[in-house]
Design an enzyme around this catalytic site. Structure first.
Site, PDB file in Angstrom:
ATOM      1  N   ASP A   1      59.818 -43.453 -50.578  1.00  0.00           N
ATOM      2  CA  ASP A   1      59.731 -44.728 -51.563  1.00  0.00           C
ATOM      3  C   ASP A   1      60.137 -44.185 -52.903  1.00  0.00           C
ATOM      4  O   ASP A   1      59.662 -43.043 -53.325  1.00  0.00           O
ATOM      5  CB  ASP A   1      58.481 -45.082 -51.349  1.00  0.00           C
ATOM      6  CG  ASP A   1      58.068 -46.575 -51.968  1.00  0.00           C
ATOM      7  OD1 ASP A   1      58.966 -46.971 -52.350  1.00  0.00           O
ATOM      8  OD2 ASP A   1      56.913 -47.184 -51.659  1.00  0.00           O
TER       9      ASP A   1
ATOM     10  N   HIS B   1      59.244 -47.688 -48.636  1.00  0.00           N
ATOM     11  CA  HIS B   1      58.354 -48.739 -48.952  1.00  0.00           C
ATOM     12  C   HIS B   1      58.151 -49.731 -47.946  1.00  0.00           C
ATOM     13  O   HIS B   1      59.192 -49.872 -46.821  1.00  0.00           O
ATOM     14  CB  HIS B   1      59.035 -49.502 -49.988  1.00  0.00           C
ATOM     15  CG  HIS B   1      58.148 -50.175 -50.959  1.00  0.00           C
ATOM     16  ND1 HIS B   1      57.051 -49.884 -51.682  1.00  0.00           N
ATOM     17  CD2 HIS B   1      58.112 -51.696 -50.978  1.00  0.00           C
ATOM     18  CE1 HIS B   1      56.597 -50.743 -52.352  1.00  0.00           C
ATOM     19  NE2 HIS B   1      56.970 -51.803 -51.951  1.00  0.00           N
TER      20      HIS B   1
ATOM     21  N   CYS C   1      52.565 -53.485 -51.326  1.00  0.00           N
ATOM     22  CA  CYS C   1      53.576 -53.641 -52.194  1.00  0.00           C
ATOM     23  C   CYS C   1      52.788 -54.134 -53.575  1.00  0.00           C
ATOM     24  O   CYS C   1      51.914 -53.298 -54.195  1.00  0.00           O
ATOM     25  CB  CYS C   1      54.510 -54.552 -51.838  1.00  0.00           C
ATOM     26  SG  CYS C   1      56.078 -54.939 -52.846  1.00  0.00           S
TER      27      CYS C   1
END
Length: 247
Positions: free
Chosen positions: A183, A215, A123
């Site tokens: 994502d 994600h 991330c």
């Protein structure tokens, strides 16, 4: 063969000479071992990230995860520390580079280290892994769905991250990128833009985008977890570090 490892909280010297908390996991054999700096996600220096750090130790690496939110909220829960960091605009890029440099120096100073250091992040940590590999002499890097290497945070997010794609020519290490097709941070279009820049500058890289994954597909404690993508991704990570961090 002796099979044991040690995991513990340590103190390292980060950016500006600050002493910050970090989580170290290492095999107890003589080595020599390659080393990995684990950069945690925006939710912080939490138990799932510590488990990732231990997983690298089980695979025969010296691994350390610096607490990037230590200054904002020392001793606080990961949630509270992450909230304090977000309220401050996120971890400043210059400070991140200094903290990773300190973590890498700590690993290289261990008697069982072989001197090679890689970095991996998830991330926001994926973006920071790319930043570190463009700013420091490293041997391998892995970006797991790092947002805002290309593009900027949405209005109202409170984050002050700027794109890093302009630093691609400075990338010091082979880069593995693992992304989800569903994502949007980063989107497939953004990862394609980054791939184009890597090709332009002749960088060594591999990108893999997993269908039916969005994600945070590595996150076993979240609804976003996708076992097949995560298992395949882990194998690619270990193959990548095995290729570039071996003695």
């Amino acid at each position: 063969m002796y099979d044991a490892m040690l995991a513990e909280t340590v103190t390292i010297t980060g950016a500006g000479g600050d002493e910050i908390e970090a989580y170290l996991a290492r095999p107890l054999g003589p080595g020599p071992y390659g080393s990995v700096v684990v950069i945690h996600h925006m939710p912080g220096y939490d138990e799932p990230t510590k488990e990732i750090t231990r997983r690298f130790a089980r695979q025969g690496y010296l691994a350390i995860c610096p607490n990037l939110h230590h200054r904002e909220a020392p001793g606080a829960s990961p949630d509270d520390a992450a909230a304090a960091s977000r309220a401050a605009g996120g971890v400043p890029d210059e400070r991140l580079v200094g903290d990773v440099a300190g973590a890498a120096a700590y690993l290289r100073g261990l008697s069982s280290a072989n001197g090679k250091v890689g970095v991996i992040g998830y991330c926001s940590g994926g973006r920071q892994a790319f930043l570190a590999a463009c700013s420091l002499p490293l041997d391998a890097a892995v970006d797991c769905y790092g947002a805002f290497v290309v593009g900027t945070p949405p209005e109202g997010s409170g984050l002050t991250m700027t794109p890093l794609i302009g630093m691609t020519d400075r990338l010091s290490a082979p880069l593995l990128g693992l992304f989800g097709a569903e994502d949007q941070s980063p989107s497939p279009e953004q990862t394609a833009e980054l791939e184009q820049a890597l090709r332009k500058f002749g960088k060594t890289y591999e990108f893999h985008t997993y269908p039916d994954a969005g994600h945070a597909f590595f996150a076993v404690n979240r609804p976003s977890y996708r076992p097949q993508a995560a298992n395949e991704g882990w194998q690619r990570v270990f193959d990548w570090f095995g290729r570039y961090l071996s003695a």
